[in-house]
Design an enzyme around this catalytic site. Structure first.
Site, PDB file in Angstrom:
ATOM      1  N   ILE A  69       0.832  -1.201   0.000  1.00 30.23           N
ATOM      2  CA  ILE A  69       0.000   0.000   0.000  1.00 30.23           C
ATOM      3  C   ILE A  69       0.867   1.251   0.000  1.00 30.23           C
ATOM      4  O   ILE A  69       0.571   2.227  -0.694  1.00 30.23           O
ATOM      5  CB  ILE A  69      -0.963  -0.013   1.209  1.00 30.23           C
ATOM      6  CG1 ILE A  69      -2.032  -1.101   1.019  1.00 30.23           C
ATOM      7  CG2 ILE A  69      -1.619   1.353   1.397  1.00 30.23           C
ATOM      8  CD1 ILE A  69      -2.923  -1.307   2.232  1.00 30.23           C
TER       9      ILE A  69
ATOM     10  N   ASP B 185      11.615   3.870   4.944  1.00 34.14           N
ATOM     11  CA  ASP B 185      11.364   2.434   4.959  1.00 34.14           C
ATOM     12  C   ASP B 185      12.601   1.722   5.499  1.00 34.14           C
ATOM     13  O   ASP B 185      13.711   2.250   5.424  1.00 34.14           O
ATOM     14  CB  ASP B 185      11.060   1.961   3.530  1.00 34.14           C
ATOM     15  CG  ASP B 185      10.334   0.623   3.480  1.00 34.14           C
ATOM     16  OD1 ASP B 185       9.119   0.625   3.259  1.00 34.14           O
ATOM     17  OD2 ASP B 185      10.991  -0.418   3.676  1.00 34.14           O
TER      18      ASP B 185
ATOM     19  N   ASP C 143      13.589   3.195  10.694  1.00 36.24           N
ATOM     20  CA  ASP C 143      12.916   2.237  11.566  1.00 36.24           C
ATOM     21  C   ASP C 143      12.003   3.042  12.477  1.00 36.24           C
ATOM     22  O   ASP C 143      12.472   3.773  13.353  1.00 36.24           O
ATOM     23  CB  ASP C 143      13.959   1.474  12.388  1.00 36.24           C
ATOM     24  CG  ASP C 143      13.337   0.488  13.370  1.00 36.24           C
ATOM     25  OD1 ASP C 143      12.087   0.375  13.396  1.00 36.24           O
ATOM     26  OD2 ASP C 143      14.099  -0.154  14.112  1.00 36.24           O
ATOM     27  N   VAL C 144      10.691   2.933  12.266  1.00 34.43           N
ATOM     28  CA  VAL C 144       9.764   3.764  13.050  1.00 34.43           C
ATOM     29  C   VAL C 144       9.747   3.381  14.519  1.00 34.43           C
ATOM     30  O   VAL C 144       9.181   4.109  15.348  1.00 34.43           O
ATOM     31  CB  VAL C 144       8.331   3.731  12.464  1.00 34.43           C
ATOM     32  CG1 VAL C 144       8.309   4.297  11.053  1.00 34.43           C
ATOM     33  CG2 VAL C 144       7.728   2.331  12.525  1.00 34.43           C
TER      34      VAL C 144
ATOM     35  N   ASN D 262       2.113   5.182   7.217  1.00 35.16           N
ATOM     36  CA  ASN D 262       1.637   3.922   6.658  1.00 35.16           C
ATOM     37  C   ASN D 262       2.375   2.701   7.201  1.00 35.16           C
ATOM     38  O   ASN D 262       1.845   1.597   7.156  1.00 35.16           O
ATOM     39  CB  ASN D 262       1.772   3.966   5.133  1.00 35.16           C
ATOM     40  CG  ASN D 262       1.445   2.651   4.496  1.00 35.16           C
ATOM     41  OD1 ASN D 262       0.294   2.252   4.395  1.00 35.16           O
ATOM     42  ND2 ASN D 262       2.477   1.932   4.057  1.00 35.16           N
TER      43      ASN D 262
ATOM     44  N   SER E  38      -7.439   0.637   9.679  1.00 35.13           N
ATOM     45  CA  SER E  38      -7.881  -0.664   9.182  1.00 35.13           C
ATOM     46  C   SER E  38      -9.341  -0.905   9.514  1.00 35.13           C
ATOM     47  O   SER E  38      -9.871  -0.364  10.497  1.00 35.13           O
ATOM     48  CB  SER E  38      -7.035  -1.780   9.811  1.00 35.13           C
ATOM     49  OG  SER E  38      -7.555  -3.058   9.496  1.00 35.13           O
TER      50      SER E  38
ATOM     51  N   TYR F 264      -3.541  -7.037  16.569  1.00 39.89           N
ATOM     52  CA  TYR F 264      -3.575  -6.111  15.437  1.00 39.89           C
ATOM     53  C   TYR F 264      -4.755  -5.158  15.566  1.00 39.89           C
ATOM     54  O   TYR F 264      -4.620  -3.939  15.366  1.00 39.89           O
ATOM     55  CB  TYR F 264      -3.661  -6.911  14.138  1.00 39.89           C
ATOM     56  CG  TYR F 264      -3.690  -6.069  12.891  1.00 39.89           C
ATOM     57  CD1 TYR F 264      -2.536  -5.454  12.422  1.00 39.89           C
ATOM     58  CD2 TYR F 264      -4.876  -5.885  12.174  1.00 39.89           C
ATOM     59  CE1 TYR F 264      -2.547  -4.680  11.270  1.00 39.89           C
ATOM     60  CE2 TYR F 264      -4.888  -5.113  11.021  1.00 39.89           C
ATOM     61  CZ  TYR F 264      -3.740  -4.516  10.577  1.00 39.89           C
ATOM     62  OH  TYR F 264      -3.761  -3.751   9.436  1.00 39.89           O
TER      63      TYR F 264
ATOM     64  N   LYS G 234      -4.911  -0.954  15.795  1.00 36.59           N
ATOM     65  CA  LYS G 234      -5.612  -0.124  14.820  1.00 36.59           C
ATOM     66  C   LYS G 234      -6.750   0.652  15.467  1.00 36.59           C
ATOM     67  O   LYS G 234      -7.070   1.778  15.038  1.00 36.59           O
ATOM     68  CB  LYS G 234      -6.118  -0.982  13.658  1.00 36.59           C
ATOM     69  CG  LYS G 234      -4.983  -1.542  12.798  1.00 36.59           C
ATOM     70  CD  LYS G 234      -4.068  -0.431  12.250  1.00 36.59           C
ATOM     71  CE  LYS G 234      -2.983  -0.954  11.345  1.00 36.59           C
ATOM     72  NZ  LYS G 234      -2.138   0.117  10.769  1.00 36.59           N
TER      73      LYS G 234
ATOM     74  N   THR H 159      -9.617  -5.925   3.715  1.00 40.52           N
ATOM     75  CA  THR H 159      -8.545  -6.858   3.421  1.00 40.52           C
ATOM     76  C   THR H 159      -7.953  -6.520   2.058  1.00 40.52           C
ATOM     77  O   THR H 159      -8.629  -6.620   1.034  1.00 40.52           O
ATOM     78  CB  THR H 159      -9.051  -8.308   3.423  1.00 40.52           C
ATOM     79  OG1 THR H 159      -9.701  -8.572   4.678  1.00 40.52           O
ATOM     80  CG2 THR H 159      -7.897  -9.279   3.261  1.00 40.52           C
TER      81      THR H 159
END
Length: 252
Positions: free
Chosen positions: A19, A38, A54-55, A81, A133, A146, A150, A178
């Protein structure tokens, strides 16, 4: 394609694949200068600037944000993201895994936003878009950890929108259903019957298929665009109707 992002700089975390890559490509096509943050920002399309980031590491985030500012002169848009998936009920993951996923999916967005806000306040078109999400708004099996992250992202988005409205910074979220991403592909490959698993995931969404990365990118582009100047503190579901629609079963 319209060019409403012309002269604007966008940061996309997790922008090298899935995404995130679709978002970065769409913003670039609409005129933005794009910095991809990234873990592995390689093989990027021409014109995109990659930063290893690295977030889960504050120093890494700060360095990537400052590198973006040094390269482009400022930041107008942040797309939070980057994130990871997790499977299982509340019994299936230990404290360390809860801390790891929470650190990336929630606090990672905090780190990036915190580092970028001083620069966003200088922009006349500042926007943050968080990738949330369907798991934030619907109970899905085997997604306890998860879903918790979210749900936090959705609440965080609303709180940030309130906090920074008078700074001139809009904050919104996109809620994909999804999506056909590498992570979902790996999950299906691990299933006992990958074909049946794909069919089940397709059928879970009322429009009968997985969401595409490009469809999510389109919603992100709307929320980030200066043309959406009165849109803040909201979320857009890109889920084929999964959250809102209740269709009758198809007659046999």
């Amino acid at each position: 394609m319209s060019q409403e992002f012309s002269s604007l700089t966008a940061v996309v975390t997790g922008g090298a694949s899935g995404i995130g890559a679709a978002i970065a490509a769409m913003l670039q096509a609409m005129g933005a200068q794009v910095a991809v943050l990234d873990l592995n920002p390689t093989n990027l399309p021409k014109g995109q600037l990659g930063f290893v980031c690295d977030v889960a590491n504050d120093a890494s985030v700060k360095a990537a944000i400052e590198g973006t500012v040094a390269a482009f002169g400022g930041i107008d848009i942040v797309i939070n993201n980057a994130g990871i998936g997790s499977q299982g009920t509340v019994e299936d993951n230990d404290d360390a895994e809860w801390a790891r996923v929470w650190d990336i999916n929630v606090i990672g967005m905090v780190r990036v936003s915190r580092a970028a806000l001083p620069h966003l306040r200088k922009s006349s078109a500042a926007a943050i878009v968080n990738t949330c999400s369907i798991a934030a708004t619907a109970g899905l099996p085997q997604r306890a950890l998860y879903s918790a992250t979210k749900g936090a992202v959705l609440s965080l988005t609303q709180a940030m929108a309130a906090d920074h409205l008078r700074d001139g910074v809009r904050v919104n979220a996109v809620n994909p259903g999804t999506a056909d991403t590498p992570w979902i592909g790996r999950l299906m490959d691990q299933a006992d019957d990958p074909v049946a698993e794909r069919a089940a995931l397709n059928a879970r969404q009322p429009h009968g298929r997985l969401v595409t990365a490009e469809e999510v990118a389109g919603a992100v582009a709307y929320l980030a665009s200066p043309l959406a100047g009165s849109t803040t503190g909201t979320s857009i579901a890109v889920d084929g109707g999964m959250q809102a629609l209740r269709l009758r079963p198809v007659s046999q």
